[in-house]
Scaffold this motif. Structure first.
Motif, mmCIF file in Angstrom:
data_model
loop_
_atom_site.group_PDB
_atom_site.id
_atom_site.type_symbol
_atom_site.label_atom_id
_atom_site.label_comp_id
_atom_site.label_asym_id
_atom_site.label_seq_id
_atom_site.Cartn_x
_atom_site.Cartn_y
_atom_site.Cartn_z
ATOM 1 N N UNK A 28 72.633 -82.809 -25.038
ATOM 2 C CA UNK A 28 72.561 -82.806 -26.598
ATOM 3 C C UNK A 28 73.229 -83.746 -26.956
ATOM 4 N N UNK A 29 74.597 -84.159 -26.572
ATOM 5 C CA UNK A 29 75.618 -84.845 -27.328
ATOM 6 C C UNK A 29 74.947 -86.377 -27.117
ATOM 7 N N UNK A 30 74.349 -86.629 -25.910
ATOM 8 C CA UNK A 30 73.729 -88.166 -25.786
ATOM 9 C C UNK A 30 72.687 -88.196 -26.801
ATOM 10 N N UNK A 31 71.898 -87.469 -27.118
ATOM 11 C CA UNK A 31 70.600 -87.616 -28.140
ATOM 12 C C UNK A 31 71.346 -87.669 -29.421
ATOM 13 N N UNK A 32 72.433 -86.834 -29.833
ATOM 14 C CA UNK A 32 72.913 -86.916 -31.188
ATOM 15 C C UNK A 32 73.487 -88.402 -31.404
ATOM 16 N N UNK A 33 74.289 -88.921 -30.415
ATOM 17 C CA UNK A 33 74.839 -90.047 -30.386
ATOM 18 C C UNK A 33 74.055 -91.229 -30.593
ATOM 19 N N UNK A 34 72.937 -91.072 -29.769
ATOM 20 C CA UNK A 34 71.751 -92.262 -29.914
ATOM 21 C C UNK A 34 71.021 -92.139 -31.235
ATOM 22 N N UNK A 35 71.043 -90.902 -31.966
ATOM 23 C CA UNK A 35 70.384 -90.750 -33.032
ATOM 24 C C UNK A 35 71.391 -91.191 -34.318
ATOM 25 N N UNK A 36 72.592 -90.742 -34.068
ATOM 26 C CA UNK A 36 73.535 -91.627 -35.137
ATOM 27 C C UNK A 36 73.667 -93.003 -34.957
ATOM 28 N N UNK A 37 73.915 -93.432 -34.113
ATOM 29 C CA UNK A 37 74.087 -94.944 -33.888
ATOM 30 C C UNK A 37 72.826 -95.835 -34.377
ATOM 31 N N UNK A 38 71.481 -95.134 -33.886
ATOM 32 C CA UNK A 38 70.442 -95.798 -34.208
ATOM 33 C C UNK A 38 70.185 -95.762 -35.753
ATOM 34 N N UNK A 39 70.599 -94.889 -36.544
ATOM 35 C CA UNK A 39 70.362 -94.764 -38.062
ATOM 36 C C UNK A 39 71.381 -95.592 -38.701
#
Length: 101
Positions: A28-39
């Motif tokens: 879940x942490x990897x997904x959140x980091x990917x989403x945050x940096x992607x945005x």
């Protein structure tokens, strides 16, 4: 140079958002980091492409290391779990029943 930088930011952001959308094979942490940096990447690319009216801007070429690391991490964590043979399953059950590990 400016257009290349904006394009690379946008492409990196889209890749990171695509990785965030995939649930399988990452925490879940990897997904959140990917989403945050992607945005963040897409937001900065949008700002530079449409709202920026000249002057100075920051170029972070080091930021392009992050999407590469996230993609590598994604594929590293997707390695399939080894399937146990009947003998290995029996041995694990035996170890659990005797309490030795």
């Amino acid at each position: 140079m400016f257009n290349w930088y904006v394009g690379l930011l946008a492409v990196s952001g889209v890749i990171m958002l695509a990785l965030a959308a995939v649930r399988q094979g990452q925490s879940q942490l990897s997904r959140v980091l990917n989403a945050a940096f992607g945005v963040g990447f897409i937001g900065y690319a949008f700002y530079l492409a449409f709202l920026f009216d000249g002057g100075s801007y920051f170029i972070f070429f080091q930021a392009f290391i992050l999407p590469v690391m996230m993609v590598v991490n994604y594929f590293r964590n997707r390695t399939p779990k080894p399937k146990l043979t009947d003998t290995q399953k029996a041995w694990r059950e035996y170890q659990k029943s005797t309490g030795s590990q």
